[in-house]
Design a protein around this motif. Structure first.
Motif, PDB file in Angstrom:
ATOM      1  N   UNK A  65     -33.562  -6.289  50.873  1.00 64.55           N
ATOM      2  CA  UNK A  65     -34.423  -5.998  51.975  1.00 64.55           C
ATOM      3  C   UNK A  65     -34.215  -6.831  53.269  1.00 64.55           C
ATOM      4  N   UNK A  66     -34.239  -6.324  54.374  1.00 60.78           N
ATOM      5  CA  UNK A  66     -33.778  -6.742  55.499  1.00 60.78           C
ATOM      6  C   UNK A  66     -34.556  -6.185  56.605  1.00 60.78           C
ATOM      7  N   UNK A  67     -35.325  -6.885  57.488  1.00 63.32           N
ATOM      8  CA  UNK A  67     -35.973  -6.694  58.541  1.00 63.32           C
ATOM      9  C   UNK A  67     -34.981  -6.752  59.933  1.00 63.32           C
ATOM     10  N   UNK A  68     -34.847  -5.407  60.450  1.00 62.43           N
ATOM     11  CA  UNK A  68     -33.903  -5.317  61.471  1.00 62.43           C
ATOM     12  C   UNK A  68     -34.746  -4.690  62.771  1.00 62.43           C
ATOM     13  N   UNK A  69     -34.710  -5.808  63.875  1.00 62.44           N
ATOM     14  CA  UNK A  69     -35.264  -5.553  65.080  1.00 62.44           C
ATOM     15  C   UNK A  69     -34.938  -4.244  65.685  1.00 62.44           C
ATOM     16  N   UNK A  70     -35.855  -3.451  65.980  1.00 66.17           N
ATOM     17  CA  UNK A  70     -35.735  -1.953  66.729  1.00 66.17           C
ATOM     18  C   UNK A  70     -35.484  -1.237  65.592  1.00 66.17           C
ATOM     19  N   UNK A  71     -35.136  -1.349  64.546  1.00 66.52           N
ATOM     20  CA  UNK A  71     -34.892  -0.345  63.357  1.00 66.52           C
ATOM     21  C   UNK A  71     -36.016  -0.202  62.140  1.00 66.52           C
ATOM     22  N   UNK A  72     -36.339  -1.411  61.842  1.00 67.59           N
ATOM     23  CA  UNK A  72     -37.504  -1.654  60.896  1.00 67.59           C
ATOM     24  C   UNK A  72     -37.176  -2.191  59.711  1.00 67.59           C
ATOM     25  N   UNK A  73     -37.864  -2.242  58.522  1.00 70.01           N
ATOM     26  CA  UNK A  73     -37.572  -2.937  57.238  1.00 70.01           C
ATOM     27  C   UNK A  73     -36.504  -2.006  56.583  1.00 70.01           C
ATOM     28  N   UNK A  74     -35.490  -2.383  56.146  1.00 71.18           N
ATOM     29  CA  UNK A  74     -34.644  -1.582  55.145  1.00 71.18           C
ATOM     30  C   UNK A  74     -34.906  -2.384  53.703  1.00 71.18           C
ATOM     31  N   UNK A  75     -35.196  -1.398  52.782  1.00 71.02           N
ATOM     32  CA  UNK A  75     -35.592  -1.874  51.415  1.00 71.02           C
ATOM     33  C   UNK A  75     -34.513  -1.047  50.531  1.00 71.02           C
ATOM     34  N   UNK A  76     -33.423  -1.481  50.245  1.00 74.64           N
ATOM     35  CA  UNK A  76     -32.507  -0.821  49.606  1.00 74.64           C
ATOM     36  C   UNK A  76     -32.664  -1.145  48.033  1.00 74.64           C
ATOM     37  N   UNK A  77     -32.518  -0.153  46.836  1.00 70.04           N
ATOM     38  CA  UNK A  77     -32.626  -0.274  45.645  1.00 70.04           C
ATOM     39  C   UNK A  77     -31.167   0.509  45.090  1.00 70.04           C
ATOM     40  N   UNK A  78     -30.740   1.332  45.615  1.00 74.11           N
ATOM     41  CA  UNK A  78     -29.730   2.293  45.229  1.00 74.11           C
ATOM     42  C   UNK A  78     -28.629   2.331  46.160  1.00 74.11           C
TER      43      UNK A  78
END
Length: 161
Positions: A7-20
């Motif tokens: 999980x990564x909060x990216x300014x201007x992009x949003x929250x990236x929540x990767x599982x796969x």
């Protein structure tokens, strides 16, 4: 997130929540049917973070041998013909909102575009223009693509607005 994830909060992009991770094999991870040891090592490390799926039509007939050492990843075989749609269907089954896709060919462009994060890999085989335009990030090698996921600060630096 479940036990695996990024999980990564990216300014201007949003929250990236990767599982796969849905990874094309030939041309993306492997070149001319050869999977470098440097890629295998990164795949092993990535399996600790994400559930890893390798998608292939097994063009060279070598997928079982190539991935013999990578026991925790799942090989998803597709049929020759309509590969783009088959890859996109697999992405949708895994969950578009939490799956990163890696690819290089025209038949990867739909999956790169639909994934929450699409990484276009341009190494020895090159990359189709469709894949290039569909991805969120372009890298020069499979190693660089996998390192983006293994070292998420790089993702932050590349994607932030």
């Amino acid at each position: 997130m479940d036990k695996k994830g990024l999980e990564l909060e990216i300014p201007g992009w949003g929250t990236l929540k990767l599982q796969n991770a849905l990874l094309d094999l030939n041309g993306t991870l492997a070149l001319d049917g050869i999977l470098p040891e440097t890629v295998k090592k990164r795949l092993h490390r990535l399996q600790e973070l994400l559930t890893v799926y390798v998608v292939t039509a097994d063009t060279h007939g070598t997928v079982a041998d190539l991935l013999r050492d990578c026991t925790d990843l799942e090989i998803l075989r597709i049929e020759v013909g309509n590969e783009a749609e088959q890859k996109c269907d697999l992405l949708e089954k895994l969950g578009v909102s939490h799956t990163v896709a890696l690819g290089n060919g025209a038949n990867d462009s739909l999956m790169l575009r639909k994934a929450c994060l699409g990484i276009c890999v341009m190494q020895g085989e090159g990359s189709s223009l469709q894949a290039l335009l569909a991805g969120d990030i372009l890298v020069r090698s499979a190693e660089e693509a996998l390192d983006l996921l293994l070292k998420p600060a790089r993702l932050l630096a590349t994607l932030r607005a």
